[in-house]
Design a protein around this motif. Structure first.
Motif, PDB file in Angstrom:
ATOM      1  N   SER A  57       0.730  -1.096  -0.071  1.00 53.36           N
ATOM      2  CA  SER A  57      -0.031  -0.204   0.006  1.00 53.36           C
ATOM      3  C   SER A  57       0.703   1.312   0.029  1.00 53.36           C
ATOM      4  CB  SER A  57      -0.973   0.197   1.140  1.00 53.36           C
ATOM      5  OG  SER A  57      -0.328   0.322   2.558  1.00 53.36           O
ATOM      6  N   ARG A  58       1.844   1.347   0.555  1.00 53.77           N
ATOM      7  CA  ARG A  58       2.585   2.368   0.822  1.00 53.77           C
ATOM      8  C   ARG A  58       3.451   2.597  -0.603  1.00 53.77           C
ATOM      9  NH1 ARG A  58       5.707   1.674   6.801  1.00 53.77           N
ATOM     10  NH2 ARG A  58       3.818   2.518   7.804  1.00 53.77           N
ATOM     11  N   GLY A  59       3.770   1.360  -1.201  1.00 53.36           N
ATOM     12  CA  GLY A  59       4.552   1.667  -2.546  1.00 53.36           C
ATOM     13  C   GLY A  59       3.552   2.180  -3.658  1.00 53.36           C
ATOM     14  N   ILE A  60       2.422   1.748  -3.483  1.00 52.96           N
ATOM     15  CA  ILE A  60       1.250   2.509  -4.494  1.00 52.96           C
ATOM     16  C   ILE A  60       1.245   3.767  -4.125  1.00 52.96           C
ATOM     17  CG2 ILE A  60      -1.154   2.320  -5.051  1.00 52.96           C
ATOM     18  CD1 ILE A  60      -1.110  -0.671  -4.346  1.00 52.96           C
ATOM     19  N   TRP A  61       0.964   4.241  -2.783  1.00 52.14           N
ATOM     20  CA  TRP A  61       0.913   5.668  -2.419  1.00 52.14           C
ATOM     21  C   TRP A  61       2.063   6.457  -2.991  1.00 52.14           C
ATOM     22  CZ3 TRP A  61      -2.722   9.154  -0.987  1.00 52.14           C
ATOM     23  CH2 TRP A  61      -4.128   8.446  -0.468  1.00 52.14           C
ATOM     24  N   ASP A  62       3.233   6.054  -2.894  1.00 49.95           N
ATOM     25  CA  ASP A  62       4.446   6.788  -3.071  1.00 49.95           C
ATOM     26  C   ASP A  62       4.661   6.856  -4.541  1.00 49.95           C
ATOM     27  OD1 ASP A  62       5.259   6.921  -0.603  1.00 49.95           O
ATOM     28  OD2 ASP A  62       6.822   5.139  -0.730  1.00 49.95           O
ATOM     29  N   GLU A  63       4.089   5.785  -5.461  1.00 51.45           N
ATOM     30  CA  GLU A  63       4.296   6.000  -6.911  1.00 51.45           C
ATOM     31  C   GLU A  63       3.232   6.774  -7.563  1.00 51.45           C
ATOM     32  OE1 GLU A  63       3.939   3.170 -10.752  1.00 51.45           O
ATOM     33  OE2 GLU A  63       4.078   2.107  -8.933  1.00 51.45           O
ATOM     34  N   TYR A  64       1.829   6.846  -7.020  1.00 47.51           N
ATOM     35  CA  TYR A  64       0.791   7.326  -7.604  1.00 47.51           C
ATOM     36  C   TYR A  64       0.358   8.838  -6.970  1.00 47.51           C
ATOM     37  CZ  TYR A  64       0.188   3.045 -10.462  1.00 47.51           C
ATOM     38  OH  TYR A  64       0.363   2.130 -11.390  1.00 47.51           O
ATOM     39  N   TRP A  65       0.382   8.654  -5.745  1.00 55.07           N
ATOM     40  CA  TRP A  65       0.272  10.061  -5.274  1.00 55.07           C
ATOM     41  C   TRP A  65       0.632  11.456  -5.901  1.00 55.07           C
ATOM     42  CZ3 TRP A  65      -3.505  11.829  -1.859  1.00 55.07           C
ATOM     43  CH2 TRP A  65      -3.309  13.171  -1.406  1.00 55.07           C
ATOM     44  N   PRO A  66       1.691  11.328  -6.260  1.00 58.69           N
ATOM     45  CA  PRO A  66       2.760  12.657  -7.021  1.00 58.69           C
ATOM     46  C   PRO A  66       2.082  12.642  -8.336  1.00 58.69           C
ATOM     47  CG  PRO A  66       4.574  11.301  -6.118  1.00 58.69           C
ATOM     48  CD  PRO A  66       3.203  10.571  -5.862  1.00 58.69           C
ATOM     49  N   LYS A  67       1.552  11.711  -9.107  1.00 56.56           N
ATOM     50  CA  LYS A  67       0.775  11.755 -10.497  1.00 56.56           C
ATOM     51  C   LYS A  67      -0.604  12.160 -10.336  1.00 56.56           C
ATOM     52  CE  LYS A  67       3.462   7.846 -12.137  1.00 56.56           C
ATOM     53  NZ  LYS A  67       3.574   6.384 -12.195  1.00 56.56           N
ATOM     54  N   LEU A  68      -1.167  12.058  -9.047  1.00 60.38           N
ATOM     55  CA  LEU A  68      -2.562  12.397  -8.884  1.00 60.38           C
ATOM     56  C   LEU A  68      -2.903  14.061  -8.447  1.00 60.38           C
ATOM     57  CD1 LEU A  68      -3.928   8.947  -7.995  1.00 60.38           C
ATOM     58  CD2 LEU A  68      -4.693  10.346 -10.145  1.00 60.38           C
ATOM     59  N   ILE A  69      -1.724  14.556  -7.676  1.00 53.08           N
ATOM     60  CA  ILE A  69      -1.842  15.706  -7.105  1.00 53.08           C
ATOM     61  C   ILE A  69      -1.023  16.840  -7.778  1.00 53.08           C
ATOM     62  CG2 ILE A  69      -1.649  16.993  -4.793  1.00 53.08           C
ATOM     63  CD1 ILE A  69      -3.685  14.735  -4.962  1.00 53.08           C
ATOM     64  N   LEU A  70      -1.944  17.895  -8.237  1.00 50.71           N
ATOM     65  CA  LEU A  70      -1.265  19.184  -9.026  1.00 50.71           C
ATOM     66  C   LEU A  70      -0.354  19.789  -8.027  1.00 50.71           C
ATOM     67  CD1 LEU A  70      -4.622  20.031 -10.797  1.00 50.71           C
ATOM     68  CD2 LEU A  70      -2.679  18.458 -11.643  1.00 50.71           C
ATOM     69  N   GLU A  71       0.312  20.688  -8.714  1.00 47.23           N
ATOM     70  CA  GLU A  71       1.219  21.467  -7.943  1.00 47.23           C
ATOM     71  C   GLU A  71       0.718  22.328  -6.631  1.00 47.23           C
ATOM     72  OE1 GLU A  71       4.280  23.578 -10.214  1.00 47.23           O
ATOM     73  OE2 GLU A  71       4.605  21.880 -11.689  1.00 47.23           O
ATOM     74  N   ASP A  72      -0.424  22.930  -7.091  1.00 49.54           N
ATOM     75  CA  ASP A  72      -1.286  23.519  -6.164  1.00 49.54           C
ATOM     76  C   ASP A  72      -2.034  22.764  -5.137  1.00 49.54           C
ATOM     77  OD1 ASP A  72      -3.384  22.451  -7.493  1.00 49.54           O
ATOM     78  OD2 ASP A  72      -4.170  24.420  -8.009  1.00 49.54           O
ATOM     79  N   GLY A  73      -1.814  21.606  -5.159  1.00 49.59           N
ATOM     80  CA  GLY A  73      -2.414  20.561  -4.146  1.00 49.59           C
ATOM     81  C   GLY A  73      -3.703  20.165  -4.384  1.00 49.59           C
ATOM     82  N   TYR A  74      -4.262  20.605  -5.501  1.00 48.07           N
ATOM     83  CA  TYR A  74      -5.617  20.094  -5.747  1.00 48.07           C
ATOM     84  C   TYR A  74      -5.539  18.772  -6.592  1.00 48.07           C
ATOM     85  CZ  TYR A  74     -10.651  20.541  -6.579  1.00 48.07           C
ATOM     86  OH  TYR A  74     -11.813  20.361  -6.600  1.00 48.07           O
ATOM     87  N   PHE A  75      -6.429  17.974  -6.540  1.00 48.83           N
ATOM     88  CA  PHE A  75      -6.534  16.638  -7.242  1.00 48.83           C
ATOM     89  C   PHE A  75      -6.774  16.774  -8.568  1.00 48.83           C
ATOM     90  CE2 PHE A  75      -8.759  12.692  -8.140  1.00 48.83           C
ATOM     91  CZ  PHE A  75      -7.651  11.672  -7.351  1.00 48.83           C
ATOM     92  N   ALA A  76      -5.967  15.877  -9.364  1.00 49.64           N
ATOM     93  CA  ALA A  76      -5.641  16.115 -10.859  1.00 49.64           C
ATOM     94  C   ALA A  76      -6.886  16.098 -11.589  1.00 49.64           C
ATOM     95  CB  ALA A  76      -4.632  15.196 -11.239  1.00 49.64           C
ATOM     96  N   GLU A  77      -7.848  14.889 -10.958  1.00 50.05           N
ATOM     97  CA  GLU A  77      -9.320  14.873 -11.868  1.00 50.05           C
ATOM     98  C   GLU A  77     -10.155  15.953 -11.628  1.00 50.05           C
ATOM     99  OE1 GLU A  77     -11.028  11.267 -10.939  1.00 50.05           O
ATOM    100  OE2 GLU A  77      -9.334  10.024 -11.200  1.00 50.05           O
ATOM    101  N   GLN A  78      -9.777  17.004 -10.945  1.00 55.13           N
ATOM    102  CA  GLN A  78     -10.486  18.348 -10.717  1.00 55.13           C
ATOM    103  C   GLN A  78     -11.739  18.176 -10.046  1.00 55.13           C
ATOM    104  OE1 GLN A  78      -9.233  21.552 -11.621  1.00 55.13           O
ATOM    105  NE2 GLN A  78      -7.257  20.365 -11.557  1.00 55.13           N
TER     106      GLN A  78
END
Length: 65
Positions: free
Chosen positions: A34-55
């Motif tokens: 679970s930690r590996g998944i979070w480490d891999e995907y969290w940066p891909k899903l959170i924009l620079e402003d901290g908002y979720f990428a799916e808007q």
């Protein structure tokens, strides 16, 4: 098809199971996975402003609980 929040929901469930069944022979493996998944995907899903990428404000609230 891109990366969606469902993978983080699954990782969260896996983490919850690892702690809920802490004595289970696979609980450490579940937690590591679970930690590996979070480490891999969290940066891909959170924009620079901290908002979720799916808007979606709903997903934003869901993932920040």
């Amino acid at each position: 098809m891109g990366i969606h929040n469902h993978v983080l929901n699954n990782a969260s469930a896996l983490c919850t199971a690892a702690y809920a069944f802490e004595g289970h022979e696979n609980s450490k493996l579940w937690l590591e996975k679970s930690r590996g998944i979070w480490d891999e995907y969290w940066p891909k899903l959170i924009l620079e402003d901290g908002y979720f990428a799916e808007q979606s404000s709903f997903y934003h609230v869901l993932l920040t609980r």
